[in-house]
Motif scaffolding. Structure first.
Motif, PDB file in Angstrom:
ATOM      1  N   LEU A  70       0.714  -6.515   4.654  1.00 31.22           N
ATOM      2  CA  LEU A  70       0.677  -5.232   5.347  1.00 31.22           C
ATOM      3  C   LEU A  70       2.081  -4.651   5.436  1.00 31.22           C
ATOM      4  N   ALA A  71       2.199  -3.368   5.120  1.00 26.71           N
ATOM      5  CA  ALA A  71       3.499  -2.704   5.138  1.00 26.71           C
ATOM      6  C   ALA A  71       3.283  -1.233   5.453  1.00 26.71           C
ATOM      7  N   GLU A  72       4.354  -0.604   5.881  1.00 34.03           N
ATOM      8  CA  GLU A  72       4.298   0.841   6.119  1.00 34.03           C
ATOM      9  C   GLU A  72       4.405   1.545   4.773  1.00 34.03           C
ATOM     10  N   ILE A  73       3.318   2.222   4.392  1.00 26.95           N
ATOM     11  CA  ILE A  73       3.286   2.959   3.123  1.00 26.95           C
ATOM     12  C   ILE A  73       3.611   4.419   3.433  1.00 26.95           C
ATOM     13  N   PRO A  74       4.736   4.943   2.942  1.00 23.70           N
ATOM     14  CA  PRO A  74       5.116   6.319   3.266  1.00 23.70           C
ATOM     15  C   PRO A  74       3.985   7.308   2.962  1.00 23.70           C
ATOM     16  N   GLY A  75       3.625   8.083   3.968  1.00 24.57           N
ATOM     17  CA  GLY A  75       2.568   9.074   3.822  1.00 24.57           C
ATOM     18  C   GLY A  75       1.171   8.540   4.005  1.00 24.57           C
ATOM     19  N   ARG A  76       1.052   7.205   4.145  1.00 21.07           N
ATOM     20  CA  ARG A  76      -0.276   6.602   4.257  1.00 21.07           C
ATOM     21  C   ARG A  76      -0.397   5.669   5.451  1.00 21.07           C
ATOM     22  N   GLY A  77       0.692   5.408   6.117  1.00 22.04           N
ATOM     23  CA  GLY A  77       0.644   4.541   7.280  1.00 22.04           C
ATOM     24  C   GLY A  77       0.610   3.073   6.914  1.00 22.04           C
ATOM     25  N   LEU A  78       0.176   2.242   7.858  1.00 19.97           N
ATOM     26  CA  LEU A  78       0.150   0.794   7.652  1.00 19.97           C
ATOM     27  C   LEU A  78      -1.008   0.417   6.735  1.00 19.97           C
ATOM     28  N   SER A  79      -0.686  -0.229   5.635  1.00 12.62           N
ATOM     29  CA  SER A  79      -1.722  -0.626   4.676  1.00 12.62           C
ATOM     30  C   SER A  79      -1.190  -1.789   3.843  1.00 12.62           C
ATOM     31  N   ARG A  80      -2.032  -2.322   2.941  1.00 16.00           N
ATOM     32  CA  ARG A  80      -1.621  -3.451   2.120  1.00 16.00           C
ATOM     33  C   ARG A  80      -0.868  -2.966   0.882  1.00 16.00           C
ATOM     34  N   LEU A  81      -0.013  -3.851   0.381  1.00 17.95           N
ATOM     35  CA  LEU A  81       0.777  -3.488  -0.796  1.00 17.95           C
ATOM     36  C   LEU A  81      -0.109  -3.188  -1.995  1.00 17.95           C
TER      37      LEU A  81
END
Length: 435
Positions: A137-148
């Protein structure tokens, strides 16, 4: 040789030879003239001596000048200890190379299956392989917290690289996507590998039932079989349980490249089209240095410290922040950007309604060591001007915000009275930011 006789003692003049005063005067005059002549002779002798001396001195000075001039035009300036040698142009050397390899299944969902970081420290000569679960789980820019793997499926390796850089706080040279078919082509090109399989490895057959794919023991595997061994996930096996096979394949690959230095030339002879990168010279150099480090016992293989969340197909991972910080300080210190001026945790809010704006902001800010810790939409999409908010008027924090504005090319910095714990800087993206 006898000593000269002493001069006779003067005697009184005989009366018979007494001379007049005029005679004495004449003798005295002759003696004066002789004395004058002797003085003139001595003067001329002194002059001749001086002339000869000055002539010799002039000749000596001329000789010294000639020798010095000859040396000046013919000698190496470095021979003169008083002359500083001209410095040769300094080659800029990357202190640490760090590449992300993202393995994906082109025939399946297209999600990332394996994430492997290959790194080499130029100063120490240490090489590192870091294995990262794609379900992190990571902070995906523009998408919020999600998996790589969701980031990869959404926008490929570039977005995954940004998200992973946010997690680790380091800069990468490049992230490249390698399909299972590409791994097969790569291992075929180098002639396969000999692997010592420790345990029986099972895979799913066409009807979904378990099937033995690899028996224990040392065995030669051709290119397709090495790729299968690398990417196969056994039934009910987690990504962390798969990592020992991944480690074995990469270590064997580097050993093979070290044992036969002609293999790298074969691998990159046509630009290695199975590796999706234009920076083939840099990648070849990385593998050359890593294989040399592996041969010299300077290779470490580590797994990213994580904690499991959920179970089964919903299993995800989150980083153990303290242990990750220690790992980065130990193995990737040279890849950490300079963040000495102010806090650099950034929240990005889309205030212009353009899709993908968070990723574009992250791409601009990442080289400055800024980390996107949160992203989402602003309350409205009619922001005309990009605003950069800070919550501390400390000069270092103001400088960091101004640096962010410079990297974005737009933005006015202002102090907010509303504290925000998640970030040091909030970027509200306006219509003036064009990406």
């Amino acid at each position: 040789m006898t000593d000269a006789a002493p001069p006779p003692e003067p005697s009184a003049p005989s009366p018979r030879r007494r001379r007049s005063d005029s005679g004495r005067s004449g003798r005295s005059g002759r003696s004066g003239r002789r004395s004058q002549r002797r003085r003139e002779q001595r003067r001329r002798q002194v002059l001749r001596t001086l002339v000869v001396g000055f002539s010799a001195l002039a000749l000596a000075l001329a000789a010294i000048w000639a020798v010095t001039t000859f040396d000046l035009f013919t000698s190496d300036p470095s021979d003169d200890p008083t002359t500083a040698p001209t410095a040769a142009p300094t080659e800029v050397v990357d202190p640490q190379s760090a590449w992300v390899f993202v393995t994906f299944d082109e025939a399946g969902t297209g999600a990332a299956d394996l994430i492997t970081i290959l790194s080499h420290d130029t100063m120490s000569g240490d090489a590192t392989i870091l294995l990262v679960p794609s379900h992190l789980l990571a902070e995906i820019p523009g998408r919020g917290l999600s998996r790589l793997d969701d980031a990869f499926r959404s926008d490929g390796a570039p977005l995954l690289e940004i998200a992973l850089a946010n997690v680790l706080g380091i800069d990468f040279d490049q992230a490249i996507a390698v399909s299972r078919q590409s791994w097969s082509a790569l291992f075929t090109r180098i002639g396969g590998l000999t692997l010592d399989v420790p345990d029986q490895v099972r895979g799913a057959s066409s009807d979904g039932s378990p099937q033995v794919r690899f028996q224990p023991g040392e065995q030669f595997l051709d290119g397709p079989r090495v790729a299968e061994y690398l990417t196969l996930v056994q039934p009910a096996e987690t990504q962390l349980q798969q990592f020992p096979r991944v480690q074995q394949v990469f270590e064997s690959l580097l050993t093979e490249l070290a044992d036969d230095d002609s293999l790298l030339a074969v691998l990159f002879e046509d630009g290695a089209p199975m590796l999706d990168t234009a920076a083939t010279a840099e990648l070849e150099d990385l593998l050359t240095r890593m294989s040399a480090s592996a041969a010299g016992g300077q290779l470490q293989v580590r797994s990213l410290p994580v904690e499991a969340l959920g179970a089964g197909s919903d299993l995800s991972y989150r980083v153990d922040e303290d242990r990750v910080a220690d790992l980065v300080a130990d193995l990737f210190a040279a890849s950490v950007p300079d963040t000495s001026a102010g806090g650099r945790r950034v929240q990005v809010l889309n205030g212009n309604g353009l899709p993908g704006i968070g990723q574009q902001v992250a791409e601009r800010l990442q080289p400055g060591g800024f980390r996107i810790v949160d992203s989402g939409n602003h309350a409205n999409f009619d922001e005309a001007v990009t605003r950069i908010l800070i919550f501390d008027d400390d000069p270092d924090q103001v400088a960091a915000a101004q640096e962010a504005a410079a990297l974005l090319g737009v933005g006015t910095v202002s102090l907010s009275e509303v504290p925000l714990g998640v970030a040091d800087i909030v970027v509200i993206v306006g219509a003036d930011f064009t990406g």
